[in-house]
Design a protein around this motif. Structure first.
Motif, PDB file in Angstrom:
ATOM      1  N   ASP A 186      27.912  48.128  71.394  1.00 27.50           N
ATOM      2  CA  ASP A 186      29.052  49.019  71.601  1.00 27.50           C
ATOM      3  C   ASP A 186      29.604  48.878  73.023  1.00 27.50           C
ATOM      4  OD1 ASP A 186      29.030  50.201  69.032  1.00 27.50           O
ATOM      5  OD2 ASP A 186      27.357  51.497  69.628  1.00 27.50           O
ATOM      6  N   THR A 187      29.231  47.815  73.717  1.00 27.13           N
ATOM      7  CA  THR A 187      29.677  47.594  75.088  1.00 27.13           C
ATOM      8  C   THR A 187      31.095  47.047  75.092  1.00 27.13           C
ATOM      9  OG1 THR A 187      27.417  47.114  75.790  1.00 27.13           O
ATOM     10  CG2 THR A 187      29.188  46.431  77.267  1.00 27.13           C
ATOM     11  N   VAL A 188      32.054  47.864  75.518  1.00 30.60           N
ATOM     12  CA  VAL A 188      33.458  47.482  75.475  1.00 30.60           C
ATOM     13  C   VAL A 188      33.762  46.476  76.582  1.00 30.60           C
ATOM     14  CG1 VAL A 188      35.835  48.292  75.661  1.00 30.60           C
ATOM     15  CG2 VAL A 188      34.134  49.675  74.441  1.00 30.60           C
ATOM     16  N   ALA A 189      34.306  45.317  76.191  1.00 27.61           N
ATOM     17  CA  ALA A 189      34.711  44.292  77.149  1.00 27.61           C
ATOM     18  C   ALA A 189      36.190  44.395  77.482  1.00 27.61           C
ATOM     19  CB  ALA A 189      34.399  42.904  76.592  1.00 27.61           C
ATOM     20  N   ILE A 190      37.020  44.735  76.479  1.00 24.19           N
ATOM     21  CA  ILE A 190      38.467  44.863  76.667  1.00 24.19           C
ATOM     22  C   ILE A 190      38.967  45.994  75.783  1.00 24.19           C
ATOM     23  CG2 ILE A 190      40.670  43.642  76.746  1.00 24.19           C
ATOM     24  CD1 ILE A 190      39.187  41.015  76.397  1.00 24.19           C
ATOM     25  N   GLY A 191      39.882  46.797  76.324  1.00 27.86           N
ATOM     26  CA  GLY A 191      40.507  47.844  75.535  1.00 27.86           C
ATOM     27  C   GLY A 191      39.914  49.217  75.839  1.00 27.86           C
ATOM     28  N   PRO A 192      40.247  50.213  74.974  1.00 31.69           N
ATOM     29  CA  PRO A 192      41.026  50.088  73.737  1.00 31.69           C
ATOM     30  C   PRO A 192      42.499  49.820  74.010  1.00 31.69           C
ATOM     31  CG  PRO A 192      40.573  52.386  74.210  1.00 31.69           C
ATOM     32  CD  PRO A 192      39.831  51.599  75.236  1.00 31.69           C
ATOM     33  N   ALA A 193      43.171  49.278  72.994  1.00 28.44           N
ATOM     34  CA  ALA A 193      44.588  48.923  73.115  1.00 28.44           C
ATOM     35  C   ALA A 193      45.243  49.008  71.751  1.00 28.44           C
ATOM     36  CB  ALA A 193      44.733  47.525  73.694  1.00 28.44           C
ATOM     37  N   ASP A 194      46.537  49.268  71.746  1.00 24.22           N
ATOM     38  CA  ASP A 194      47.316  49.325  70.514  1.00 24.22           C
ATOM     39  C   ASP A 194      48.178  48.080  70.390  1.00 24.22           C
ATOM     40  OD1 ASP A 194      46.312  51.812  69.883  1.00 24.22           O
ATOM     41  OD2 ASP A 194      48.005  52.901  70.753  1.00 24.22           O
ATOM     42  N   LEU A 195      48.284  47.569  69.183  1.00 22.05           N
ATOM     43  CA  LEU A 195      49.165  46.443  68.903  1.00 22.05           C
ATOM     44  C   LEU A 195      50.132  46.843  67.809  1.00 22.05           C
ATOM     45  CD1 LEU A 195      49.813  43.433  69.444  1.00 22.05           C
ATOM     46  CD2 LEU A 195      48.289  42.890  67.540  1.00 22.05           C
ATOM     47  N   ASN A 196      51.424  46.692  68.090  1.00 26.98           N
ATOM     48  CA  ASN A 196      52.455  47.000  67.113  1.00 26.98           C
ATOM     49  C   ASN A 196      52.771  45.736  66.321  1.00 26.98           C
ATOM     50  OD1 ASN A 196      54.538  48.100  65.638  1.00 26.98           O
ATOM     51  ND2 ASN A 196      56.026  48.018  67.308  1.00 26.98           N
ATOM     52  N   LEU A 197      52.344  45.707  65.073  1.00 29.73           N
ATOM     53  CA  LEU A 197      52.495  44.530  64.221  1.00 29.73           C
ATOM     54  C   LEU A 197      53.729  44.696  63.349  1.00 29.73           C
ATOM     55  CD1 LEU A 197      48.777  44.312  63.070  1.00 29.73           C
ATOM     56  CD2 LEU A 197      49.838  43.278  65.083  1.00 29.73           C
ATOM     57  N   LYS A 198      54.769  43.945  63.663  1.00 29.84           N
ATOM     58  CA  LYS A 198      56.005  44.063  62.900  1.00 29.84           C
ATOM     59  C   LYS A 198      55.962  43.177  61.659  1.00 29.84           C
ATOM     60  CE  LYS A 198      58.855  45.307  66.861  1.00 29.84           C
ATOM     61  NZ  LYS A 198      60.070  44.992  67.666  1.00 29.84           N
ATOM     62  N   GLU A 199      56.600  43.650  60.609  1.00 30.24           N
ATOM     63  CA  GLU A 199      56.617  42.927  59.348  1.00 30.24           C
ATOM     64  C   GLU A 199      57.126  41.501  59.552  1.00 30.24           C
ATOM     65  OE1 GLU A 199      58.614  43.286  54.861  1.00 30.24           O
ATOM     66  OE2 GLU A 199      58.991  44.820  56.393  1.00 30.24           O
ATOM     67  N   GLY A 200      56.405  40.535  58.970  1.00 25.84           N
ATOM     68  CA  GLY A 200      56.857  39.150  59.001  1.00 25.84           C
ATOM     69  C   GLY A 200      56.525  38.385  60.260  1.00 25.84           C
ATOM     70  N   THR A 201      55.787  38.995  61.193  1.00 25.01           N
ATOM     71  CA  THR A 201      55.453  38.302  62.437  1.00 25.01           C
ATOM     72  C   THR A 201      54.040  37.740  62.398  1.00 25.01           C
ATOM     73  OG1 THR A 201      54.712  40.363  63.476  1.00 25.01           O
ATOM     74  CG2 THR A 201      57.004  39.719  63.838  1.00 25.01           C
ATOM     75  N   ASP A 202      53.829  36.721  63.202  1.00 26.41           N
ATOM     76  CA  ASP A 202      52.500  36.153  63.436  1.00 26.41           C
ATOM     77  C   ASP A 202      52.093  36.580  64.835  1.00 26.41           C
ATOM     78  OD1 ASP A 202      52.364  34.622  60.964  1.00 26.41           O
ATOM     79  OD2 ASP A 202      53.900  33.362  61.866  1.00 26.41           O
ATOM     80  N   ASN A 203      51.033  37.360  64.937  1.00 24.14           N
ATOM     81  CA  ASN A 203      50.601  37.944  66.200  1.00 24.14           C
ATOM     82  C   ASN A 203      49.302  37.292  66.649  1.00 24.14           C
ATOM     83  OD1 ASN A 203      52.502  40.554  66.336  1.00 24.14           O
ATOM     84  ND2 ASN A 203      51.817  40.226  64.234  1.00 24.14           N
ATOM     85  N   ILE A 204      49.357  36.602  67.792  1.00 23.81           N
ATOM     86  CA  ILE A 204      48.206  35.865  68.310  1.00 23.81           C
ATOM     87  C   ILE A 204      47.741  36.544  69.589  1.00 23.81           C
ATOM     88  CG2 ILE A 204      47.341  33.641  69.100  1.00 23.81           C
ATOM     89  CD1 ILE A 204      49.793  32.403  67.601  1.00 23.81           C
TER      90      ILE A 204
END
Length: 257
Positions: free
Chosen positions: A189-207
């Motif tokens: 449970d050791t957090v390395a990065i975040g927490p963070a929110d990602l807004n994923l829009k329809e039809g997009t490729d999110n890398i």
């Protein structure tokens, strides 16, 4: 310490777009036309080092800052000797990183300059999956390019990626919307990065690139968003405000040969 290992970019046909709103330098790419071109982006994930990037002796990028991903650019299909130098260093010297990359016609890819798990600079080429997604869906990919051990990616505190190692990736499609995630050391449970929110829009490729160094405590996330059928790109510098969640391993990541 340089590396020169040929990489072959498996073809994924389509132009792509980045839509993150902060301008990054565009590559001064060789001219390409017709069916003899490929679309290539570059991600810089080596902390604390502003660089110049050369291909076959010609400068593609100058003063390229860490955490930045370029616009996709058309390159002539062929073999490129990619060299990464500290910004301002003579290209006649020894590059910080060097690798030969084969770019076939129709490829859509990102070349990532990053640290290995042991902290050594290296180049990895990834194919970008810009195929269409179903209505209401978005594609998610996480790429582990940090000097860090294996990680789990969690959504709502539950791991959805397990044991992701440098320099591999995982990808799937999910419902479009906002996803709250963090990255933890694998099996903990050791957090390395975040927490963070990602807004994923329809039809997009999110890398999402997890980059930096755990030992130096500068791990961050950078996000590249591709809108499959569009061709007018922007680029982004992300400093830890993006994240991604995926469930199935991808067959689109590239290995050295």
């Amino acid at each position: 310490m340089t590396s020169r290992t040929p990489l072959t970019l498996a073809a994924t046909v389509s132009a792509c777009a980045l839509a993150l709103g902060v301008t990054a330098p565009a590559m001064a790419a060789p001219a390409a036309d017709g069916d003899d071109q490929a679309m290539v982006s570059v991600f810089h994930g080596v902390p604390g080092l502003t660089v110049d990037v050369y291909a076959n002796g010609d400068k593609l990028l100058g003063d390229f800052k860490p955490g930045t991903v370029t616009d996709p650019q058309a390159l002539d299909a062929g073999t490129y000797d990619i060299q990464v130098f500290e910004a301002g260093q003579s290209p006649d010297g020894t590059p910080a990183i060097e690798k030969e990359v084969k770019v076939p016609a129709g490829a859509d890819a990102t070349i990532a300059a990053h640290l290995s798990a042991a902290g050594k600079p290296q180049l990895t080429a990834f194919v970008n999956d810009v195929s269409a997604t179903d209505a209401g869906q978005a594609r998610l990919t996480v790429r582990h390019v940090a000097a860090a051990p294996a990680v789990d990616v969690r959504a709502g505190g539950q791991p959805v990626f397990k044991g992701l190692e440098n320099p591999k990736q995982d990808t799937t499609t999910v419902d479009a919307g906002t996803v709250s995630t963090d990255v933890v050391l694998a099996g903990t449970d050791t957090v390395a990065i975040g927490p963070a929110d990602l807004n994923l829009k329809e039809g997009t490729d999110n890398i999402v690139y997890a980059w930096g160094s755990a030992a130096d405590k500068n791990l961050k996330l950078a996000t590249q968003t591709l809108s499959g059928t569009e061709s007018t790109p922007n680029a982004a510098h992300a400093d830890g405000s993006g994240a991604a969640v995926t469930t199935n391993p991808s067959d689109h990541w590239l290995t050295g040969r």
